[in-house]
Design an enzyme around this catalytic site. Structure first.
Site, short mmCIF file in Angstrom:
data_model
loop_
_atom_site.label_atom_id
_atom_site.label_comp_id
_atom_site.label_asym_id
_atom_site.label_seq_id
_atom_site.Cartn_x
_atom_site.Cartn_y
_atom_site.Cartn_z
N GLU A 139 0.87 -1.19 0.00
CA GLU A 139 0.00 0.00 0.00
C GLU A 139 0.90 1.23 0.00
O GLU A 139 1.80 1.36 0.84
CB GLU A 139 -0.92 -0.02 1.23
CG GLU A 139 -1.88 1.14 1.24
CD GLU A 139 -3.17 0.86 2.01
OE1 GLU A 139 -3.44 -0.28 2.40
OE2 GLU A 139 -3.93 1.84 2.21
N ASN A 187 -3.12 -1.80 7.63
CA ASN A 187 -4.41 -2.38 7.23
C ASN A 187 -4.16 -3.89 7.18
O ASN A 187 -3.97 -4.48 6.12
CB ASN A 187 -4.86 -1.86 5.87
CG ASN A 187 -5.24 -0.39 5.93
OD1 ASN A 187 -5.75 0.08 6.94
ND2 ASN A 187 -4.97 0.35 4.86
N GLU A 268 -10.56 4.43 9.40
CA GLU A 268 -10.80 4.14 7.98
C GLU A 268 -11.41 2.75 7.78
O GLU A 268 -10.95 1.97 6.95
CB GLU A 268 -9.49 4.28 7.19
CG GLU A 268 -8.95 5.71 7.21
CD GLU A 268 -7.78 5.95 6.28
OE1 GLU A 268 -7.03 5.01 6.02
OE2 GLU A 268 -7.64 7.10 5.82
N ARG A 312 -11.74 16.93 10.42
CA ARG A 312 -10.90 15.73 10.53
C ARG A 312 -9.60 16.04 11.28
O ARG A 312 -9.08 15.19 12.01
CB ARG A 312 -10.61 15.22 9.11
CG ARG A 312 -9.67 14.06 9.07
CD ARG A 312 -9.61 13.48 7.67
NE ARG A 312 -8.38 12.73 7.50
CZ ARG A 312 -8.00 12.17 6.37
NH1 ARG A 312 -8.75 12.27 5.29
NH2 ARG A 312 -6.86 11.50 6.29
N ASP A 341 -2.94 14.09 7.21
CA ASP A 341 -2.42 12.84 6.64
C ASP A 341 -1.20 13.06 5.74
O ASP A 341 -1.33 13.01 4.52
CB ASP A 341 -3.53 12.16 5.83
CG ASP A 341 -3.16 10.74 5.42
OD1 ASP A 341 -2.15 10.24 5.93
OD2 ASP A 341 -3.88 10.16 4.60
N GLU A 369 3.71 9.14 -0.72
CA GLU A 369 2.30 9.03 -1.12
C GLU A 369 1.78 10.36 -1.67
O GLU A 369 1.08 10.39 -2.67
CB GLU A 369 1.45 8.60 0.08
CG GLU A 369 -0.04 8.57 -0.23
CD GLU A 369 -0.91 8.14 0.95
OE1 GLU A 369 -0.37 7.76 2.00
OE2 GLU A 369 -2.15 8.19 0.78
#
Ligand code: GCV
Length: 685
Positions: A139, A187, A268, A312, A341, A369
């Protein structure tokens, strides 16, 4: 078949070119000994053998010198630190000696002073988080598939290639002080805890061990129900507690120095204790109790937010501050550097310094990312330096994030820092030759959080490119090389992150990426069915009245989560630093900036300067050709071309999109867009 002599000569010539081709696989570890050294080490172990061999193979000091490796405690040495001098390294631990060896060699290669001094790590745990999945995908990975996991018939067989790669990986990490690796994605798959998978984890652990690297695993909160056959995963259910105790004991039988668990819970869509009406503390403490008898740790992530939970950026603070003091002492709360993030620029998360009775660690993202994947050249140390040196004021002036997390201000039992790795099966490990610098910089900052990004870039460039200048392995640090390679390339690195901020999201704009891949621009993207806090318009709020996220008292009041004087400083657009302006404020297009420009014009100038910087990087790099091998030169050159093209695209997309609201002209000293908005915005937006 026999080769004709001419063909043979040609083949040999090609082979030798191939042999000397520079694919970057050696990272910053390309030193070869230039003289002999006599190493005196009274003890023996796998780690010490590595230390002795490294010294012999990389020695560039005086010929026939002697170096003593002394395993003996000293009051000036903390943890795996060491006392360094030109002819002796003293440490409390074997790893301290190995770290001392790497430091000595690094100083020889980079021409730094070797004085008698104590070098101690800023953090006890310096951990890489791999977001690697059991099927081998990664990921947010941009450098090929996982080095740990793969699919196929022999997915769990440990091959020679695995062993070689894991050893190289371990060595690279040890050379920069990294001492922990979480081998799988946060995750997490529940399968991670199945016996056959744990057997492979053990194989990795066995290889990493002599290099001082402990393995950790990300675990799924619902594992007891998903693979344990229990009816739920409630942390207060005795059956669940027993399941985790048994699983933990099974792991420690295989891996006696197992590090512990990393948990993404109630985040999430991941399961967590809140599914059963319990708190993060209930969940974390249950795992902590299971690990406690073995000295294991829980790294519990604070990256939590609900679709309907308001701003958030406020949610982690709101959830975790009330739990301060409720966590076991082997729990560390892992907090992303910024409150949203891993954006190209965020203010520090207000949780740093605010949790005073809880161990807190920072999570940085090494993989790019949100900073151009492995296409854009983005040296991240300036971002991390900015973050670590941010003053939280939580314990008065000088309460930097670094000091709030390294035990200086909060006497937490365990100190740690994590970086989301950018490593994959690509030959050069990181996808972009310069992305290696981010792996290197993370390790160096984790060891010493007061190093500057300039110092780290200097070291990395010398280690990565200078050795390559010499055929005989003797470093040639000529004035010519320093002037024409080191200085300009270092400056390019130091400017690179700000360039990305400029052409992607300047002045505090954030999260205006296209969906899913987080690579290109997508400020327009906001389908009605998608949760709002996953869409760019939620963050930029552009309309005819202006742009930005109002986090002042009249907005979400996120400013109140910061300690004085930051709360008042951020509250007022006149005192809020320009770099965070639109993070905290929604302002009219005509708002007058500190330099006298209107907000709209300033936005245009920022986007334009980002594009100009990217173009400048191309010029800088093109001039380095005489100083670098052909392969790495052309690889970086190609990527810089793509980066420039992308920078232009970002600028055009954002300015043309926002112009629909500002209705103002792009200033004439800004280069004209070369795209049309209707060609940029996909029709299925
Ligand atoms: C591993 C962001 C990323 C996700 C990542 C998540 C996290 O949302 O886009 O890929 O998931 O952060 O840090 O948990």
């Amino acid at each position: 078949m026999t080769l004709k002599p001419t063909l043979l000569i040609l083949a040999l010539a090609m082979l030798s070119v191939f042999a000397s081709a520079e694919n970057g696989h050696q990272l910053w570890l390309r030193n070869t000994a230039t003289s002999k050294v006599n190493v005196i080490c009274k003890s023996k172990s796998a780690t010490l053998t590595i230390a002795v061999n490294e010294l012999k193979n990389g020695w560039q000091g005086p010929n026939n010198a002697s170096v003593d490796l002394i395993l003996k405690s000293h009051p000036a040495i903390v943890g795996d630190g060491f006392l360094l001098s030109g002819n002796a390294i003293q440490a409390n631990t074997e790893m301290g000696l190995l770290y001392g060896v790497y430091e000595l060699l690094r100083r020889q290669q980079t021409g730094q002073q070797i004085n008698y001094e104590a070098c101690n790590p800023s953090y006890q745990l310096r951990v890489l988080n791999h977001w690697d999945n059991l099927d081998g995908s990664i990921e947010r990975g941009y450098a090929g598939l996982s080095i740990f996991w793969r699919t196929g018939n022999n997915a769990l067989v440990v091959t020679e290639t695995d062993t070689r790669l894991w050893t190289e990986y371990a060595r690279a990490n040890a050379s920069i002080g990294i001492n922990g690796a979480v081998l799988n994605n946060v995750n997490a798959s529940p399968d991670m805890l199945k016996p056959e998978i744990l057997a492979r984890v053990k194989a990795v652990a066995d290889i990493l061990r002599p290099y001082g690297i402990r393995v950790y695993l990300s675990v799924k909160f619902s594992s007891p129900a998903q693979i344990g056959g229990l009816k739920d995963a409630d942390p207060l259910n005795p059956e669940v507690v027993k399941w985790w105790n048994n699983k933990t004991s099974e792991i420690y039988k295989l891996i006696p120095d197992f590090g512990g668990f990393l948990m993404k819970a109630n985040s999430e869509g991941q399961p967590g204790p809140q599914d059963y009406g319990r708190t993060h503390a209930d969940g974390a403490n249950m795992l902590a109790d299971a690990l406690k008898p073995y000295g294991g740790l829980v790294m519990w992530r604070a990256f939590v937010y609900q679709p309907s939970g308001g701003d958030r950026a406020k949610q982690a603070f709101t959830e975790f501050v009330p739990l301060d003091g409720q966590f076991r002492d082997n729990v560390i709360i892992q907090v992303k550097n910024g409150p949203v993030d891993f954006q190209p620029r965020e203010p520090f998360s207000p949780l740093f310094g605010a949790l005073k009775s809880t161990s807190v660690m920072a999570e940085l993202q090494i993989t790019q990312e949100y900073l151009g994947h492995s296409i854009h050249l983005a040296y991240l140390a300036p971002m991390w330096e900015e973050f670590l040196q941010s003053d939280t004021y939580q314990y008065g002036k000088g309460s930097t994030v670094a000091r709030c997390t390294d035990g200086n201000l909060n006497p937490q039992k365990h100190t740690a820092i994590a970086g989301v790795a950018n490593i994959g099966l690509d030959t050069n490990w990181c996808g972009h030759q310069f992305a290696q610098a981010n792996w290197y910089a993370f390790g160096r900052l984790a060891w010493n959080n007061s190093l500057t990004s300039n110092q780290i870039a200097d070291e990395w460039l010398k280690l990565t490119f200078l050795q390559n200048q010499s055929n005989a392995g003797t470093p040639i640090m000529s004035d010519d090389w320093t002037l024409n390679f080191l200085s300009p390339v270092k400056q390019m690195m130091l400017d690179s992150r700000q360039a990305i901020v400029n052409y992607m999201m300047p002045l505090g704009l954030h999260h205006i990426f296209a969906p899913d891949h987080h690579y290109g621009p997508g400020p327009w993207w906001g389908p009605a069915e998608v949760r709002k806090d996953w869409t760019p318009p939620y963050y930029h709020n552009a309309d005819s009245t202006g742009i930005g996220f109002n986090r002042t008292k009249t907005g979400s009041n996120a400013v109140s989560q910061y300690s004085a004087p930051l709360n008042t400083l951020f509250e007022n657009p006149q005192t809020c630093p320009d770099m965070y302006l639109l993070w905290f404020h929604h302002l009219p297009w005509s708002f007058k900036m500190k330099n006298g420009n209107s907000l709209w014009n300033e936005l245009c100038f920022n986007y334009d300067s980002g594009v100009q910087q990217a173009r400048q990087f191309q010029r800088v790099w093109d001039q380095t050709k005489p100083y670098i091998d052909a392969q790495r030169f052309s690889e970086v050159q190609r990527k810089l071309k793509e980066q420039s093209e992308n920078a232009q695209y970002w600028k055009d997309a954002c300015l043309l999109y926002f112009q629909q609201f500002s209705q103002l002209p792009i200033p004439y000293n800004v280069e004209r867009p070369i795209h049309n908005l209707d060609e940029i915005i996909p029709t299925d937006k």
